[in-house]
Design a protein around this motif. Structure first.
Motif, PDB file in Angstrom:
ATOM      1  N   GLU A 180      49.009  15.878  37.793  1.00  0.00           N
ATOM      2  CA  GLU A 180      50.374  15.476  38.149  1.00  0.00           C
ATOM      3  C   GLU A 180      51.148  14.904  36.964  1.00  0.00           C
ATOM      4  O   GLU A 180      52.280  15.302  36.688  1.00  0.00           O
ATOM      5  CB  GLU A 180      50.327  14.445  39.284  1.00  0.00           C
ATOM      6  CG  GLU A 180      49.999  15.042  40.611  1.00  0.00           C
ATOM      7  CD  GLU A 180      49.901  14.016  41.724  1.00  0.00           C
ATOM      8  OE1 GLU A 180      49.698  14.432  42.869  1.00  0.00           O
ATOM      9  OE2 GLU A 180      50.039  12.820  41.450  1.00  0.00           O
ATOM     10  N   VAL A 181      50.537  13.938  36.274  1.00  0.00           N
ATOM     11  CA  VAL A 181      51.264  13.225  35.225  1.00  0.00           C
ATOM     12  C   VAL A 181      51.349  14.042  33.943  1.00  0.00           C
ATOM     13  O   VAL A 181      52.433  14.295  33.419  1.00  0.00           O
ATOM     14  CB  VAL A 181      50.611  11.849  34.934  1.00  0.00           C
ATOM     15  CG1 VAL A 181      51.319  11.148  33.768  1.00  0.00           C
ATOM     16  CG2 VAL A 181      50.663  10.976  36.182  1.00  0.00           C
ATOM     17  N   ASN A 182      50.189  14.473  33.449  1.00  0.00           N
ATOM     18  CA  ASN A 182      50.147  15.097  32.123  1.00  0.00           C
ATOM     19  C   ASN A 182      50.601  16.550  32.099  1.00  0.00           C
ATOM     20  O   ASN A 182      50.875  17.089  31.029  1.00  0.00           O
ATOM     21  CB  ASN A 182      48.725  14.998  31.556  1.00  0.00           C
ATOM     22  CG  ASN A 182      48.322  13.564  31.271  1.00  0.00           C
ATOM     23  OD1 ASN A 182      49.162  12.737  30.942  1.00  0.00           O
ATOM     24  ND2 ASN A 182      47.046  13.259  31.420  1.00  0.00           N
ATOM     25  N   THR A 183      50.676  17.192  33.250  1.00  0.00           N
ATOM     26  CA  THR A 183      51.194  18.563  33.288  1.00  0.00           C
ATOM     27  C   THR A 183      52.554  18.605  33.971  1.00  0.00           C
ATOM     28  O   THR A 183      53.579  18.854  33.339  1.00  0.00           O
ATOM     29  CB  THR A 183      50.224  19.508  34.018  1.00  0.00           C
ATOM     30  OG1 THR A 183      48.979  19.544  33.311  1.00  0.00           O
ATOM     31  CG2 THR A 183      50.791  20.927  34.072  1.00  0.00           C
ATOM     32  N   HIS A 184      52.578  18.336  35.261  1.00  0.00           N
ATOM     33  CA  HIS A 184      53.783  18.603  36.046  1.00  0.00           C
ATOM     34  C   HIS A 184      54.914  17.612  35.762  1.00  0.00           C
ATOM     35  O   HIS A 184      56.036  18.023  35.460  1.00  0.00           O
ATOM     36  CB  HIS A 184      53.422  18.665  37.524  1.00  0.00           C
ATOM     37  CG  HIS A 184      52.476  19.771  37.833  1.00  0.00           C
ATOM     38  ND1 HIS A 184      52.878  21.082  37.928  1.00  0.00           N
ATOM     39  CD2 HIS A 184      51.131  19.783  38.013  1.00  0.00           C
ATOM     40  CE1 HIS A 184      51.837  21.853  38.179  1.00  0.00           C
ATOM     41  NE2 HIS A 184      50.761  21.083  38.232  1.00  0.00           N
ATOM     42  N   SER A 185      54.648  16.335  35.853  1.00  0.00           N
ATOM     43  CA  SER A 185      55.716  15.364  35.580  1.00  0.00           C
ATOM     44  C   SER A 185      56.203  15.507  34.144  1.00  0.00           C
ATOM     45  O   SER A 185      57.407  15.461  33.878  1.00  0.00           O
ATOM     46  CB  SER A 185      55.220  13.931  35.830  1.00  0.00           C
ATOM     47  OG  SER A 185      55.020  13.700  37.208  1.00  0.00           O
ATOM     48  N   SER A 201      46.217  27.111  33.066  1.00  0.00           N
ATOM     49  CA  SER A 201      44.959  27.348  33.764  1.00  0.00           C
ATOM     50  C   SER A 201      43.779  27.288  32.802  1.00  0.00           C
ATOM     51  O   SER A 201      42.741  26.700  33.104  1.00  0.00           O
ATOM     52  CB  SER A 201      44.987  28.708  34.457  1.00  0.00           C
ATOM     53  OG  SER A 201      46.031  28.765  35.403  1.00  0.00           O
ATOM     54  N   ILE A 202      43.943  27.883  31.636  1.00  0.00           N
ATOM     55  CA  ILE A 202      42.864  27.918  30.650  1.00  0.00           C
ATOM     56  C   ILE A 202      42.458  26.504  30.234  1.00  0.00           C
ATOM     57  O   ILE A 202      41.271  26.201  30.087  1.00  0.00           O
ATOM     58  CB  ILE A 202      43.297  28.740  29.417  1.00  0.00           C
ATOM     59  CG1 ILE A 202      43.446  30.221  29.808  1.00  0.00           C
ATOM     60  CG2 ILE A 202      42.292  28.590  28.269  1.00  0.00           C
ATOM     61  CD1 ILE A 202      44.129  31.062  28.772  1.00  0.00           C
ATOM     62  N   LEU A 203      43.434  25.634  30.056  1.00  0.00           N
ATOM     63  CA  LEU A 203      43.168  24.258  29.631  1.00  0.00           C
ATOM     64  C   LEU A 203      42.860  23.334  30.805  1.00  0.00           C
ATOM     65  O   LEU A 203      42.768  22.117  30.628  1.00  0.00           O
ATOM     66  CB  LEU A 203      44.371  23.722  28.845  1.00  0.00           C
ATOM     67  CG  LEU A 203      44.692  24.457  27.545  1.00  0.00           C
ATOM     68  CD1 LEU A 203      45.914  23.852  26.868  1.00  0.00           C
ATOM     69  CD2 LEU A 203      43.494  24.415  26.593  1.00  0.00           C
ATOM     70  N   LYS A 204      42.696  23.920  31.998  1.00  0.00           N
ATOM     71  CA  LYS A 204      42.345  23.158  33.214  1.00  0.00           C
ATOM     72  C   LYS A 204      43.355  22.035  33.480  1.00  0.00           C
ATOM     73  O   LYS A 204      42.993  20.900  33.792  1.00  0.00           O
ATOM     74  CB  LYS A 204      40.922  22.596  33.108  1.00  0.00           C
ATOM     75  CG  LYS A 204      39.862  23.673  32.888  1.00  0.00           C
ATOM     76  CD  LYS A 204      38.469  23.124  32.960  1.00  0.00           C
ATOM     77  CE  LYS A 204      37.437  24.183  32.613  1.00  0.00           C
ATOM     78  NZ  LYS A 204      37.528  25.402  33.423  1.00  0.00           N
ATOM     79  N   MET A 205      44.635  22.387  33.345  1.00  0.00           N
ATOM     80  CA  MET A 205      45.712  21.431  33.559  1.00  0.00           C
ATOM     81  C   MET A 205      46.544  21.780  34.786  1.00  0.00           C
ATOM     82  O   MET A 205      47.631  21.246  34.978  1.00  0.00           O
ATOM     83  CB  MET A 205      46.621  21.406  32.312  1.00  0.00           C
ATOM     84  CG  MET A 205      45.928  20.976  31.038  1.00  0.00           C
ATOM     85  SD  MET A 205      46.937  21.313  29.574  1.00  0.00           S
ATOM     86  CE  MET A 205      48.383  20.315  29.905  1.00  0.00           C
TER      87      MET A 205
END
Length: 397
Positions: A38-43, A30-34
């Motif tokens: 979809e791609v760079n965080t969750h996948s 949350s802090i890094l606004k991620m």
């Protein structure tokens, strides 16, 4: 209904107090606004855990747990399995090609294809194209927030449950991550990273802890008729607030255009898509070149740039970037030559990016005075943006 809402509100306050007491309000994603990338965080995070050769150094135990949770019907050779993110399967054609969000493939060629949806809308024939990849040895999963069915345009003639299966963050992913926590109990850094991600998933799926979940379930059972009425009204209320925001902003912009103060170089202002669609917006083509457009999106709080509200220049022909200093630019889509996120002042000390998926903001603009204040801020930002970019729209840089 009032009693039910008040009691559920009490449960939510208890949940928040518990999170504060446990220190769970601190979340690196949350802090890094991620949160919704979809791609760079969750996948990326899911694929790393699923990968038997991942940096977690736990081998195939996480993949094995995942296959168990989703009741995967065919055998995967875990020791030879590899996991890929954004796996390219060829140029996009009507029924083939594209990039698979997460692909699991073993040494025998057996595949698991996962189409990962957080905010992005479905693409035409997307599941059809993935189903046609390595057809005889490929099992396709549609992963989204709450287990909803994909659009008819995405699945084409495919049948849910036979040609592909639906899994959700709310159910299967949370259950799997809880197993991963147990498995990694003696690996403190890994365990805490998984816990942070699990808390993020609970946040974006609005999932309560077990105690609060049972309490809310019992409240609903005891007030089924009232809960049904609230469910029916809930989405309608959100849609009405979002559409009111869009309609009034549309009126603001039309007034600017009709008085010749701004936007006179553009065609009449148009609303684009249903307000709850992922890419709902306002689009204004340039009179001299309708391939160039000024756009505002998204009124649904979903879609491009994690659902944040932005203005931008869209050029279907010249995709060359047009950088301007001191602007909050986003360049994830080559057709958008320039973006600027739109903000509002919540109080004297706090400035927020507008997001119509944010319940706090929805509640804020439900008050007429607050809505007018936000619209005036947006109008001011639009004026500055257009004046800075009108030279580009007219063909010069």
């Amino acid at each position: 209904m009032k009693i039910l809402l008040e009691k559920v509100g009490t449960v939510l306050k208890q949940q928040e107090a518990s999170r504060i007491a446990k220190g769970e309000t601190f979340n690196i994603f949350s802090i890094l606004k991620m949160e919704r990338a979809e791609v760079n965080t969750h996948s990326a995070f899911l694929a790393e855990l699923l990968n038997p050769k991942g940096s977690h150094l736990m081998g195939g135990v996480f993949l094995e747990a995942f296959l168990s949770v989703i009741n995967h019907p065919t055998a995967i050779d875990i020791p030879t399995a590899k996991v890929f993110v954004e796996y390219y399967i060829g140029m996009v054609k009507e029924t083939t090609g594209g990039r698979i969000d997460i692909l699991i493939k073993d040494g025998k060629g057996t595949c698991i294809t996962i189409e990962n949806k957080i905010d992005a809308g479905d693409q035409n024939n997307q599941l059809v194209r993935y189903k046609n990849y390595n057809t005889e040895k490929n099992t396709v999963y549609y992963l989204n927030i709450d287990g909803k069915d994909p659009s008819n345009s995405s699945k084409g003639g495919l049948e849910t449950g036979n040609d592909f299966s639906i899994i959700s963050y709310r159910d299967e992913i949370i259950a799997w991550l809880q197993q991963c926590l147990y498995i990694s109990a003696e690996q403190p850094l890994l365990r805490e990273s998984i816990k942070q991600y699990l808390l993020l998933i609970k946040k974006i799926t609005n999932t309560l802890d077990n105690t609060q979940e049972k309490e809310v379930t019992n409240l609903i059972i005891n007030h089924l008729e009232e809960a049904e009425q609230i469910t029916v009204k809930y989405n309608k209320v959100l849609e009405e607030i979002r559409e009111n925001f869009r309609t009034k902003l549309n009126t603001y912009l039309k007034n600017l255009q009709e008085t010749g103060e701004l936007l006179e170089e553009f065609e009449p202002i148009e609303k684009h898509k249903n307000v709850n669609d992922s890419y709902s917006g306002i689009w204004i083509p340039l009179k001299e070149n309708p391939k160039k457009m000024f756009g505002i999106s998204s009124f649904s709080g979903k879609g491009h740039v994690n659902g944040n509200f932005f203005i931008g220049l869209y050029d279907q022909l010249n995709k060359e970037k047009y950088p301007v200093e001191n602007y909050n630019t986003i360049t994830t889509n080559p057709d958008w030559v320039h973006h600027q996120l739109l903000t509002y002042t919540f109080n004297e000390d706090s400035e927020y990016i507008i997001n119509l998926g944010d319940k706090k903001f929805i509640k804020y603009i439900a008050e007429d005075a607050n809505l007018e204040s936000v619209l005036k801020e947006v109008e001011s930002q639009v004026k500055i943006f257009i004046k800075e970019h009108i030279k580009y729209l007219n063909g010069s840089k």
